[in-house]
Structure formats: C-alpha cells, structure tokens
Design a protein around this motif. Structure first.
Motif, short mmCIF file in Angstrom:
data_model
loop_
_atom_site.label_atom_id
_atom_site.label_comp_id
_atom_site.label_asym_id
_atom_site.label_seq_id
_atom_site.Cartn_x
_atom_site.Cartn_y
_atom_site.Cartn_z
N GLY A 153 0.81 -1.21 0.00
CA GLY A 153 0.00 0.00 0.00
C GLY A 153 0.85 1.26 0.00
O GLY A 153 0.54 2.23 -0.71
N ILE A 168 2.40 1.66 -3.66
CA ILE A 168 1.48 2.13 -4.70
C ILE A 168 1.03 3.57 -4.43
O ILE A 168 0.77 4.33 -5.38
CB ILE A 168 0.27 1.18 -4.83
CG1 ILE A 168 -0.43 1.37 -6.18
CG2 ILE A 168 -0.72 1.37 -3.69
CD1 ILE A 168 0.45 1.04 -7.38
N ASN A 169 0.98 3.96 -3.18
CA ASN A 169 0.63 5.34 -2.86
C ASN A 169 1.70 6.30 -3.39
O ASN A 169 1.37 7.33 -3.98
CB ASN A 169 0.48 5.51 -1.34
CG ASN A 169 -0.02 6.88 -0.97
OD1 ASN A 169 -1.11 7.29 -1.32
ND2 ASN A 169 0.81 7.63 -0.25
N LEU A 210 5.95 -0.45 -9.26
CA LEU A 210 4.68 -1.14 -9.54
C LEU A 210 4.84 -2.65 -9.39
O LEU A 210 3.98 -3.32 -8.81
CB LEU A 210 4.22 -0.80 -10.96
CG LEU A 210 2.86 -1.38 -11.37
CD1 LEU A 210 1.75 -0.91 -10.43
CD2 LEU A 210 2.53 -0.99 -12.81
N HIS A 252 5.03 -3.47 -5.71
CA HIS A 252 3.70 -3.44 -5.11
C HIS A 252 2.94 -4.73 -5.38
O HIS A 252 2.33 -5.32 -4.47
CB HIS A 252 2.90 -2.25 -5.66
CG HIS A 252 1.42 -2.42 -5.53
ND1 HIS A 252 0.75 -2.30 -4.33
CD2 HIS A 252 0.48 -2.74 -6.46
CE1 HIS A 252 -0.53 -2.54 -4.51
NE2 HIS A 252 -0.72 -2.80 -5.79
N LEU A 253 2.95 -5.18 -6.63
CA LEU A 253 2.23 -6.40 -6.99
C LEU A 253 2.78 -7.61 -6.24
O LEU A 253 2.02 -8.46 -5.77
CB LEU A 253 2.32 -6.63 -8.50
CG LEU A 253 1.55 -5.62 -9.37
CD1 LEU A 253 1.86 -5.83 -10.85
CD2 LEU A 253 0.06 -5.72 -9.11
N THR A 277 1.84 -7.21 -2.32
CA THR A 277 0.40 -7.36 -2.07
C THR A 277 -0.07 -8.78 -2.35
O THR A 277 -0.80 -9.38 -1.56
CB THR A 277 -0.39 -6.36 -2.92
OG1 THR A 277 0.04 -5.03 -2.62
CG2 THR A 277 -1.88 -6.48 -2.65
N TYR A 331 -7.33 -4.28 -1.66
CA TYR A 331 -8.02 -3.55 -2.73
C TYR A 331 -8.31 -2.11 -2.31
O TYR A 331 -8.16 -1.18 -3.13
CB TYR A 331 -9.33 -4.26 -3.09
CG TYR A 331 -10.18 -3.45 -4.04
CD1 TYR A 331 -9.86 -3.38 -5.39
CD2 TYR A 331 -11.28 -2.72 -3.57
CE1 TYR A 331 -10.62 -2.61 -6.27
CE2 TYR A 331 -12.04 -1.95 -4.44
CZ TYR A 331 -11.71 -1.90 -5.78
OH TYR A 331 -12.45 -1.13 -6.64
N TRP A 375 -5.29 0.04 -2.76
CA TRP A 375 -5.11 0.37 -4.18
C TRP A 375 -6.09 1.47 -4.60
O TRP A 375 -5.71 2.46 -5.22
CB TRP A 375 -5.30 -0.89 -5.03
CG TRP A 375 -5.40 -0.60 -6.50
CD1 TRP A 375 -6.52 -0.22 -7.20
CD2 TRP A 375 -4.34 -0.64 -7.46
NE1 TRP A 375 -6.22 -0.05 -8.53
CE2 TRP A 375 -4.89 -0.28 -8.72
CE3 TRP A 375 -2.98 -0.95 -7.40
CZ2 TRP A 375 -4.13 -0.24 -9.88
CZ3 TRP A 375 -2.23 -0.89 -8.55
CH2 TRP A 375 -2.79 -0.54 -9.77
N ASP A 376 -7.36 1.28 -4.29
CA ASP A 376 -8.39 2.23 -4.69
C ASP A 376 -8.17 3.58 -4.02
O ASP A 376 -8.44 4.63 -4.62
CB ASP A 376 -9.78 1.67 -4.34
CG ASP A 376 -10.88 2.32 -5.16
OD1 ASP A 376 -10.60 2.75 -6.29
OD2 ASP A 376 -12.03 2.39 -4.67
N SER A 379 -5.23 4.90 -3.19
CA SER A 379 -4.11 5.57 -3.87
C SER A 379 -4.50 6.06 -5.25
O SER A 379 -4.05 7.12 -5.70
CB SER A 379 -2.91 4.61 -3.96
OG SER A 379 -2.49 4.20 -2.69
N LEU A 380 -5.32 5.29 -5.95
CA LEU A 380 -5.69 5.61 -7.32
C LEU A 380 -6.75 6.70 -7.40
O LEU A 380 -6.67 7.61 -8.23
CB LEU A 380 -6.20 4.34 -8.02
CG LEU A 380 -6.72 4.51 -9.46
CD1 LEU A 380 -5.57 4.93 -10.38
CD2 LEU A 380 -7.34 3.21 -9.95
#
Length: 297
Positions: free
Chosen positions: A56, A59-60, A88, A91-92, A95, A123, A126-127, A129-130
């Motif tokens: 987290g 990705i942030n 990236l 992160h994958l 996570t 999730y 991710w959401d 940060s996005l």
C-alpha cells in the motif's frame, strides 16, 4: 536503504509491535498460550498484514510522484532513485504475497473470512491511492478506518470465538478503545499531511480539507480531534489505572501533555517545517499509545 524507506519500514515495525503487545498484554494472560494462535501462525499472519501494508505504501508513492514533486518533498523515491515500473512490480509482489499468505493462514485455522478481509483491505489501499484520496475527506477516513481495523483484526479473531468467557468482554472494550485511538490519530496524521501539501494539492485540484475548508477551519478540526483524544486518554487512565501511579504518570506526561502541545502547535503553524514538526509529534503520540499496552500485562 531506499527500499526500506519506500515501504516505511519504521511504520511496519510499529505495526508488528502493536500486534505482539496485544498478544502478550491482553490475549495470552486472559486465555493462556495454548488457547490462542501458535507462535508460527501468529507470526505469519502478522507478516502477511505487513506485506499488504508495505504494498500500500509503494502504490501510494507510485501515484503521488507528480504531486510530491510539486510540493518539493525531499523524501520522494519513486521516479528518482527507484523507477516507477520497478515500484509497480514491487507493489504487486508484496500485495499478492501478503494476500495469498493471509488466505493460507485463514485456511489453516479454518477461518477463511479472515483471508477475505485481508484481500478487501489490499483492494481498498489500491483504490485509495488511485482514486479515493482525491475525494474530499473520503481518503482520510478510509486510512483512519483501516488503522482501526488493523488494531482489531487479529485480536478480534481470537476474542470473538471465546466471547462466552467473562474476561472477553473487558478485553474487547479495551481493544475498541485502542482502535478508536488509532482511528483518531491516523485521521489527524492524514489531515496534517494535507496541511503540509496544500499548495501542490491546489495545483492538481485535489479536494482535501485544507483546499476546500481553508487552513483555519482545518486547524480547528484537528484541534478538536486532539482534545477529544486527550479526554479519552484521561477517562481510560482513571478508570483502568486509578491506583497505579506509574501508569497515570505515563498517560499524563507522554500522551495527554503532547496532545495539548499538538493543539498549540497546530494554531501557530505557518510553514511546511511547522507541519513536519507537528507530524513527528503526532507519530510520537501514536508510538506512546502503542507502548502503553505494556501496563495491561
């Protein structure tokens, strides 16, 4: 070192410390070591949560590269010393590994819903940060909520099946108090970060409390959050430790006084350095709150 900085290694250590203090201060004294998760299962469960949290953080930073550069954030790593595609992939990996490990432990202890909760948490990070962090107050609330859920998650898994035991209710109340403390302090931390980066947020049209409410109203909100937390600490300290002078002194010196100091500093803050100092004070309050679990042993 740059990768440890990227995943906020010091934050992860504090998160692990919280879970182990909860385990040894509340759970094992109440139920006995044979009636809680084994050492290896507990360690793997905590490790899986830390992996998801680390992912987290990565990705942030990945999505915040432009805003951080605008705010002249010297701590920016992604896009400078670490390439964005590497971040990236990291992160994958973190996570995915954390979620799979969480499901494995959930399967081993016959509690698959725990794995589902961890997948939802991943999730949400991710959401957040996005997309969600750019919605007014929603991002702040989600981070604070996740902090509270983190405090509750592992211990609640141990407590709820044993709720018929008399001591469980008292432990659950204490756990909820610490979760509330984590929620408020995390919320303050996120708002203080928004105060520090208000100029960059305005340029990229990110809706935060400071960009919508203005600095004065946002500071007033943080003030009342700190006052609320201070009074909560006072009530808990008196109720739980009314005859224990060391615990009362600890609460006064290391929790209540810093909270009121934060209240003063937030009004005087004008520059980025002022908010950085306030952020560090808030982190100290969070750490002191974690260590206070020692008094329940």
């Amino acid at each position: 070192m740059k990768y440890l900085k990227l995943i906020r290694f010091q934050n992860l250590v504090a998160m692990a410390l919280i879970q182990y203090l909860l385990r040894y201060s509340l759970l094992i004294p109440a139920y006995g070591k044979t009636n809680v998760l084994g050492d290896l299962q507990f360690a793997l469960l905590v490790f899986s949560i830390l992996l998801i949290a680390a992912g987290g953080y990565v990705i942030n930073d990945y999505f915040d590269t432009q805003v951080d550069a605008e705010n002249q954030n010297e701590d920016v790593i992604v896009g400078r010393s670490i390439k964005r595609r590497v971040a990236l992939k990291l992160h994958l990996f973190l996570t995915t590994t954390g979620v799979f490990l969480g499901f494995y432990i959930a399967y081993k202890v016959n509690y698959l819903i725990l794995g589902g909760i961890m997948a939802i948490g991943a999730y949400m990070l991710w959401d957040y940060s996005l997309r969600l962090k750019r919605l007014l107050f929603v991002g702040n609330f989600i981070v604070a909520k996740l902090s509270a859920i983190f405090v509750l998650s592992v211990s609640a898994f141990e407590i709820l099946p044993k709720y018929h035991i008399e001591s469980s209710r008292h432990i659950l109340i204490i756990l909820c108090i610490y979760a509330t403390f984590a929620f408020i302090c995390s919320l303050m931390h996120e708002i203080i970060k928004d105060l520090k980066t208000v100029e960059g947020d305005k340029k990229f049209k990110i809706r935060t409390l400071p960009t919508v409410w203005g600095l004065n109203k946002t500071k007033e909100f943080v003030k009342w959050l700190s006052v609320l937390t201070a009074f909560m600490v006072i009530i808990v300290a008196i109720y739980e430790f009314k005859t224990q002078i060391p615990a009362l002194a600890y609460a006064l010196i290391l929790l209540i006084s810093p909270l009121f100091l934060l209240n003063v500093w937030i009004y005087k803050a004008q520059k980025v350095l002022d908010y950085e100092r306030i952020s560090k004070l808030n982190k100290f309050i969070i750490f002191a709150g974690i260590i206070s679990l020692y008094f329940f042993i």
